[in-house]
Design a protein around this motif. Sequence first.
Motif, short mmCIF file in Angstrom:
data_model
loop_
_atom_site.label_atom_id
_atom_site.label_comp_id
_atom_site.label_asym_id
_atom_site.label_seq_id
_atom_site.Cartn_x
_atom_site.Cartn_y
_atom_site.Cartn_z
N VAL A 82 0.86 -1.18 0.00
CA VAL A 82 0.00 0.00 0.00
C VAL A 82 0.90 1.23 0.00
O VAL A 82 1.97 1.23 0.62
CB VAL A 82 -0.95 0.02 1.21
CG1 VAL A 82 -2.09 -0.96 1.02
CG2 VAL A 82 -0.22 -0.27 2.52
N THR A 83 0.48 2.27 -0.71
CA THR A 83 1.29 3.47 -0.90
C THR A 83 0.50 4.70 -0.46
O THR A 83 -0.69 4.79 -0.71
CB THR A 83 1.69 3.62 -2.38
OG1 THR A 83 2.44 2.48 -2.78
CG2 THR A 83 2.52 4.88 -2.60
N ALA A 84 1.20 5.63 0.18
CA ALA A 84 0.60 6.90 0.60
C ALA A 84 1.11 8.02 -0.30
O ALA A 84 2.30 8.09 -0.61
CB ALA A 84 0.96 7.20 2.05
N VAL A 85 0.20 8.89 -0.73
CA VAL A 85 0.53 10.04 -1.56
C VAL A 85 -0.07 11.29 -0.93
O VAL A 85 -1.28 11.37 -0.74
CB VAL A 85 0.00 9.89 -3.00
CG1 VAL A 85 0.35 11.10 -3.85
CG2 VAL A 85 0.55 8.61 -3.65
N ALA A 86 0.77 12.25 -0.57
CA ALA A 86 0.30 13.51 0.01
C ALA A 86 -0.05 14.48 -1.09
O ALA A 86 0.67 14.60 -2.10
CB ALA A 86 1.38 14.11 0.91
N ILE A 87 -1.17 15.18 -0.92
CA ILE A 87 -1.60 16.20 -1.86
C ILE A 87 -1.64 17.53 -1.12
O ILE A 87 -2.39 17.69 -0.16
CB ILE A 87 -2.97 15.89 -2.47
CG1 ILE A 87 -2.91 14.56 -3.22
CG2 ILE A 87 -3.42 17.00 -3.40
CD1 ILE A 87 -4.21 14.14 -3.85
N GLY A 88 -0.81 18.46 -1.56
CA GLY A 88 -0.71 19.75 -0.90
C GLY A 88 -1.87 20.67 -1.23
O GLY A 88 -2.58 20.47 -2.21
N PRO A 89 -2.08 21.71 -0.41
CA PRO A 89 -3.17 22.65 -0.66
C PRO A 89 -3.02 23.41 -1.97
O PRO A 89 -3.99 23.92 -2.51
CB PRO A 89 -3.11 23.60 0.54
CG PRO A 89 -1.72 23.46 1.08
CD PRO A 89 -1.31 22.05 0.81
N ASP A 90 -1.78 23.45 -2.50
CA ASP A 90 -1.55 24.15 -3.77
C ASP A 90 -1.63 23.19 -4.95
O ASP A 90 -1.33 23.56 -6.08
CB ASP A 90 -0.20 24.85 -3.76
CG ASP A 90 0.95 23.90 -3.48
OD1 ASP A 90 0.68 22.71 -3.16
OD2 ASP A 90 2.12 24.33 -3.59
N GLY A 91 -2.01 21.93 -4.70
CA GLY A 91 -2.14 20.97 -5.78
C GLY A 91 -0.90 20.16 -6.05
O GLY A 91 -0.92 19.28 -6.90
N THR A 92 0.20 20.43 -5.35
CA THR A 92 1.39 19.60 -5.52
C THR A 92 1.17 18.26 -4.83
O THR A 92 0.25 18.10 -4.03
CB THR A 92 2.62 20.29 -4.93
OG1 THR A 92 2.40 20.54 -3.54
CG2 THR A 92 2.90 21.60 -5.67
N TYR A 93 2.01 17.29 -5.12
CA TYR A 93 1.88 15.99 -4.49
C TYR A 93 3.25 15.43 -4.18
O TYR A 93 4.27 15.85 -4.72
CB TYR A 93 1.10 15.02 -5.38
CG TYR A 93 1.86 14.60 -6.62
CD1 TYR A 93 1.68 15.28 -7.82
CD2 TYR A 93 2.76 13.56 -6.57
CE1 TYR A 93 2.39 14.92 -8.94
CE2 TYR A 93 3.47 13.19 -7.70
CZ TYR A 93 3.30 13.86 -8.88
OH TYR A 93 4.00 13.50 -9.99
N GLU A 94 3.27 14.44 -3.29
CA GLU A 94 4.51 13.77 -2.92
C GLU A 94 4.20 12.33 -2.55
O GLU A 94 3.32 12.08 -1.70
CB GLU A 94 5.17 14.47 -1.74
CG GLU A 94 6.46 13.79 -1.28
CD GLU A 94 7.05 14.42 -0.04
OE1 GLU A 94 8.14 13.97 0.38
OE2 GLU A 94 6.42 15.35 0.51
N VAL A 95 4.88 11.38 -3.17
CA VAL A 95 4.74 9.98 -2.81
C VAL A 95 5.50 9.76 -1.50
O VAL A 95 6.71 9.96 -1.43
CB VAL A 95 5.27 9.05 -3.92
CG1 VAL A 95 5.17 7.59 -3.49
CG2 VAL A 95 4.50 9.27 -5.22
N LEU A 96 4.78 9.39 -0.45
CA LEU A 96 5.36 9.28 0.88
C LEU A 96 5.99 7.93 1.16
O LEU A 96 6.63 7.76 2.19
CB LEU A 96 4.29 9.57 1.94
CG LEU A 96 3.63 10.96 1.88
CD1 LEU A 96 2.55 11.08 2.94
CD2 LEU A 96 4.68 12.05 2.04
#
Length: 401
Positions: free
Chosen positions: A123-137
């Motif tokens: 399972v993978t977590a992906v963060a989505i920032g308030p400005d629309g950016t993302y980061e695979v955690l």
Amino acid sequence: MNAAPHPRPASGLPGRRGLLGGLLAGAALAAVPALAAPARAEAGPSPSPAAPAGPRATRPLLLGTYTSEGGGGTGIGTAAYDTGTGAITPGPVITGVENPSYLAAHPSGATVYAVAEQAAGAVTAVAIGPDGTYEVLGSRATGGSGPTHLSVHPSGRWLLSANYTSGSIAVHPIAGDGSLGERTDLVVHSSPPPGPGQGGPHAHQVVTSPDGGHVLAVDLGTDTVYTYRLDTSAGALTEVSRAALAPGSGPRHLAFHPGGRFAYLACELDDTMVVCAYDPTTGALTPGPGQSTGTGSGTSYPAQPVVTGDGAYVYLANRGHNSLTRYAVEGGGAALRLLDTVPVGGDWPRQLALSPDGSLLFAANQRSSTVTAFAVGPDGSLTGAGTPFPAPVAVCVLPLP
């Protein structure tokens, strides 16, 4: 992956993932146009022509696929949908995520989770920032094979996942930043024996009851729904009840009525919908008789039910029939009345999702590699909205608030 296929008739109907005919060669999954993707993001197709002037709102739409299939995707796709028309516009892909065939959002909206449906499940977590950016955690092993479903506990502290091929349920802790810790529990469905034609247990879904008191796991291989209590301090599951379905029925996915006392269960192998009573105190699920999906003769392999926010209607995706069944909910949730079926506008609708405001219904059509949208009328009627959106091997669609 080497997942054991669902039993299928000798007619050659597809196994676990289905035949991938009609794929769009070279197509790429789509993403929210406003998403500021890092360098590793792949450029998507050019946006569709601008909509006519006027007050509009667009919201994000995430797309799941198989990255290991020929003609499949290359990661988690995202897109923007027009809340008024249902039209979908494309963008780049969140790469670095393998076989994200099912997606779920954290209650905070800041993180999305994806299964990696493969032999060594993860399972993978992906963060989505308030400005629309993302980061695979990062990713964590599920301890099983072929995870096909996951959900976030209402507390936001635990991720639950269902390993289809190995027939087990995994629990992972969720940190404050949305990332995942090491698995805290793994429960294997070792009994009852597999149903007719099944080679073993096949956990297909894991969800939390509306009251938050129990975790329910639907196992297609054992024709059983297991109810657990989750220790929210330790992240451990304790079984408290089992519901036996008809042998060979193949229960796949259930959806709760918002009242929390009934659930609707799609059985893919005997082509039925089952109304189940649910006791929030004990966690016991009591299935009623299977009823028609409205698809006539043949097997339609129903995939997933969804319930409208007001609890008035239930929709069911029928893969073999390529249709959506509409039921009216009666008796405070205790009964379903078949109303009609409508063509889904694609091939092999694997998964359905309602928009957060309930005005649109989306279908992920695996074989045609499309997502179709429908406007939901006051009477629960479905009317096609926009045109089919190309998305390679579309097997999951997740509209975000």
